[in-house]
Structure formats: structure tokens, C-alpha cells
Design a protein around this motif. Sequence first.
Motif, PDB file in Angstrom:
ATOM      1  N   ILE A   1       2.800   1.133  -8.180  1.00 15.91           N
ATOM      2  CA  ILE A   1       3.106   2.232  -7.264  1.00 15.91           C
ATOM      3  C   ILE A   1       1.797   2.833  -6.758  1.00 15.91           C
ATOM      4  O   ILE A   1       0.740   2.595  -7.329  1.00 15.91           O
ATOM      5  N   SER A   2       1.876   3.591  -5.679  1.00 12.23           N
ATOM      6  CA  SER A   2       0.668   4.076  -5.010  1.00 12.23           C
ATOM      7  C   SER A   2       0.515   5.579  -5.043  1.00 12.23           C
ATOM      8  O   SER A   2       1.488   6.324  -5.146  1.00 12.23           O
ATOM      9  N   LYS A   3      -0.743   5.965  -4.906  1.00  9.48           N
ATOM     10  CA  LYS A   3      -1.119   7.360  -4.709  1.00  9.48           C
ATOM     11  C   LYS A   3      -1.808   7.417  -3.351  1.00  9.48           C
ATOM     12  O   LYS A   3      -2.699   6.621  -3.068  1.00  9.48           O
ATOM     13  N   SER A   4      -1.384   8.340  -2.501  1.00 11.83           N
ATOM     14  CA  SER A   4      -1.899   8.440  -1.128  1.00 11.83           C
ATOM     15  C   SER A   4      -3.086   9.381  -1.043  1.00 11.83           C
ATOM     16  O   SER A   4      -3.102  10.432  -1.685  1.00 11.83           O
TER      17      SER A   4
ATOM     18  N   SER B   1      -5.769   6.192   2.932  1.00 16.26           N
ATOM     19  CA  SER B   1      -5.775   5.005   2.073  1.00 16.26           C
ATOM     20  C   SER B   1      -4.820   5.248   0.903  1.00 16.26           C
ATOM     21  O   SER B   1      -4.317   6.358   0.716  1.00 16.26           O
ATOM     22  N   MET B   2      -4.608   4.194   0.140  1.00 18.74           N
ATOM     23  CA  MET B   2      -3.768   4.308  -1.050  1.00 18.74           C
ATOM     24  C   MET B   2      -4.487   3.633  -2.212  1.00 18.74           C
ATOM     25  O   MET B   2      -5.141   2.612  -2.029  1.00 18.74           O
ATOM     26  N   SER B   3      -4.347   4.216  -3.390  1.00 17.09           N
ATOM     27  CA  SER B   3      -4.789   3.552  -4.620  1.00 17.09           C
ATOM     28  C   SER B   3      -3.530   3.187  -5.384  1.00 17.09           C
ATOM     29  O   SER B   3      -2.496   3.846  -5.265  1.00 17.09           O
ATOM     30  N   HIS B   4      -3.613   2.129  -6.177  1.00 21.74           N
ATOM     31  CA  HIS B   4      -2.412   1.519  -6.758  1.00 21.74           C
ATOM     32  C   HIS B   4      -2.515   1.486  -8.279  1.00 21.74           C
ATOM     33  O   HIS B   4      -3.570   1.158  -8.833  1.00 21.74           O
TER      34      HIS B   4
ATOM     35  N   ARG C   1       2.850   9.217 -15.409  1.00 19.68           N
ATOM     36  CA  ARG C   1       3.418  10.523 -15.063  1.00 19.68           C
ATOM     37  C   ARG C   1       3.540  10.594 -13.540  1.00 19.68           C
ATOM     38  O   ARG C   1       2.563  10.422 -12.828  1.00 19.68           O
ATOM     39  N   ILE C   2       4.756  10.827 -13.056  1.00 19.96           N
ATOM     40  CA  ILE C   2       5.016  10.915 -11.620  1.00 19.96           C
ATOM     41  C   ILE C   2       5.032  12.389 -11.216  1.00 19.96           C
ATOM     42  O   ILE C   2       5.691  13.215 -11.856  1.00 19.96           O
ATOM     43  N   VAL C   3       4.297  12.703 -10.152  1.00 18.29           N
ATOM     44  CA  VAL C   3       4.277  14.061  -9.608  1.00 18.29           C
ATOM     45  C   VAL C   3       4.666  13.981  -8.130  1.00 18.29           C
ATOM     46  O   VAL C   3       4.516  12.942  -7.492  1.00 18.29           O
ATOM     47  N   ILE C   4       5.161  15.079  -7.594  1.00 21.08           N
ATOM     48  CA  ILE C   4       5.482  15.155  -6.172  1.00 21.08           C
ATOM     49  C   ILE C   4       4.312  15.859  -5.493  1.00 21.08           C
ATOM     50  O   ILE C   4       4.002  17.004  -5.831  1.00 21.08           O
TER      51      ILE C   4
ATOM     52  N   ASP D   1       0.076  10.395 -11.198  1.00 29.87           N
ATOM     53  CA  ASP D   1      -0.895  11.492 -11.214  1.00 29.87           C
ATOM     54  C   ASP D   1      -2.340  11.009 -11.091  1.00 29.87           C
ATOM     55  O   ASP D   1      -3.257  11.814 -11.014  1.00 29.87           O
ATOM     56  N   GLY D   2      -2.549   9.700 -11.047  1.00 23.48           N
ATOM     57  CA  GLY D   2      -3.897   9.172 -10.846  1.00 23.48           C
ATOM     58  C   GLY D   2      -4.540   8.666 -12.114  1.00 23.48           C
ATOM     59  O   GLY D   2      -5.627   8.106 -12.089  1.00 23.48           O
ATOM     60  N   ASN D   3      -3.866   8.860 -13.226  1.00 21.21           N
ATOM     61  CA  ASN D   3      -4.352   8.303 -14.489  1.00 21.21           C
ATOM     62  C   ASN D   3      -3.557   7.043 -14.775  1.00 21.21           C
ATOM     63  O   ASN D   3      -2.364   6.989 -14.519  1.00 21.21           O
ATOM     64  N   GLY D   4      -4.212   6.034 -15.273  1.00 18.56           N
ATOM     65  CA  GLY D   4      -3.489   4.818 -15.598  1.00 18.56           C
ATOM     66  C   GLY D   4      -4.267   3.581 -15.204  1.00 18.56           C
ATOM     67  O   GLY D   4      -5.450   3.643 -14.872  1.00 18.56           O
ATOM     68  N   ILE D   5      -3.574   2.464 -15.211  1.00 13.78           N
ATOM     69  CA  ILE D   5      -4.197   1.173 -14.952  1.00 13.78           C
ATOM     70  C   ILE D   5      -4.193   0.923 -13.453  1.00 13.78           C
ATOM     71  O   ILE D   5      -3.134   0.746 -12.837  1.00 13.78           O
ATOM     72  N   MET D   6      -5.392   0.914 -12.859  1.00 13.89           N
ATOM     73  CA  MET D   6      -5.497   0.644 -11.422  1.00 13.89           C
ATOM     74  C   MET D   6      -5.322  -0.855 -11.163  1.00 13.89           C
ATOM     75  O   MET D   6      -5.767  -1.679 -11.951  1.00 13.89           O
TER      76      MET D   6
END
Length: 190
Positions: free
Chosen positions: A74-77, A83-86, A94-97, A106-111
Motif C-alpha cells: 500500500i502507498s503513502k502519498s 509521489s508515493m512511497s510503498h 498502522r493505517i491512518v487517514i 503511517d510511514g513505518n514499516g517495510i518499504m
Amino acid sequence: MDKQALRNKYKQLRLDLTLQEIEDHSLQIANRLLELDIWDYKMYHLFLSIEKHKEVQTDFLLHVLQGKDKNVVISKSNFTDYSMSHFLLTDDTRIVINKWGIPEPDGNGIMIDEKQLDVVFLPLLVCDAAGNRVGYGKGFYDRFLEKCRPTVLKVGLSFVKPLDYQIETNPNDIPLDVLVCPDKIYDFRQ
């Protein structure tokens, strides 16, 4: 009709759908996806639905992917450079709106690098019979797809069938390979 007019028309048509219609159509799309020959891949990129825009609910598809033990990305915009990071979706994600109503990690995790992706499921408002899509107009997905391998399979999910006339395009537009609607699959690769 130009892209902005199409955008306005199909946003409104989607907003006019009831929540029950969205759920029913989304389930039909997930079931229709089972007919595609896409289940031997490993890495699947999935958009998380923006509820306020009444997008195709991808929860059903997420359950299919998890049931088939597939890696879901999934992506973060980034609205500064569009751009998007994946990120790999895991039990710890953790999913945030965000402030635009987009559910994202939330930007933490395995890119995950774009080149690792095999299948990308794309949101859209409408497309034409050649797979040219109209989205929200910021170009996030075109920039993202440009970084993927040329062989990545681009699968659009939509409540509406393709238009019978060509949408205006620009050199940065990347067309779909396949469109999945509630009642039919459209394959643009032929």
C-alpha cells in the motif's frame, strides 16, 4: 468532453450511488477479479478506498489477496511532489487517514521498491476503450507506474464501463491493461 468535465461528471455519478450500491458493486468487482489469470504473482499493489469519494471498496479484494497468501503493498502519498512511497502491509501496519481523507500507512514499516511489484490495482473515475484513465488529476499513479517494470500488470477497478470515445491524453499518461467492472472484464492488451 475534456478530462476536467469527465472528472466532474463521473465524480458526481459516483457520489450519487448509495452505500449499498457501492458495497454490492465492490463485491461483484472482487468476485470478477477471480476470473483473471493474475494469481500466480507475488507482489500486489492495492489502493485503500477513500470513503468520502465513494471509491470501489477494496476490502473485499484485500481479503482475497490475504486468503491467497499474497504480499500486499500500500502507498503513502506525498502532496509536495505528488509521489508515493510503498509499504508492505503486515499485521503491524498502522493505517491512518491523512488530511485529504486517504487511508495510508503511517510511514513505518517495510518499504517496497516499485520494481518489485507484479500487479497494480488502480483507482479511477472513468476510462476509454483503449485503457486511458481519468483519475483525480494530480498524476500520482502515472508517476508511480513510470517507476514500475514495463511488465507490471495495471488493473483498473471501476463501477462504470469504458467510454466509447477516446479520452484526451498527454505523454505522461499510462493506460490500463485491464479494467474490471461489476458485470464485465475489459482487456486492453489485444
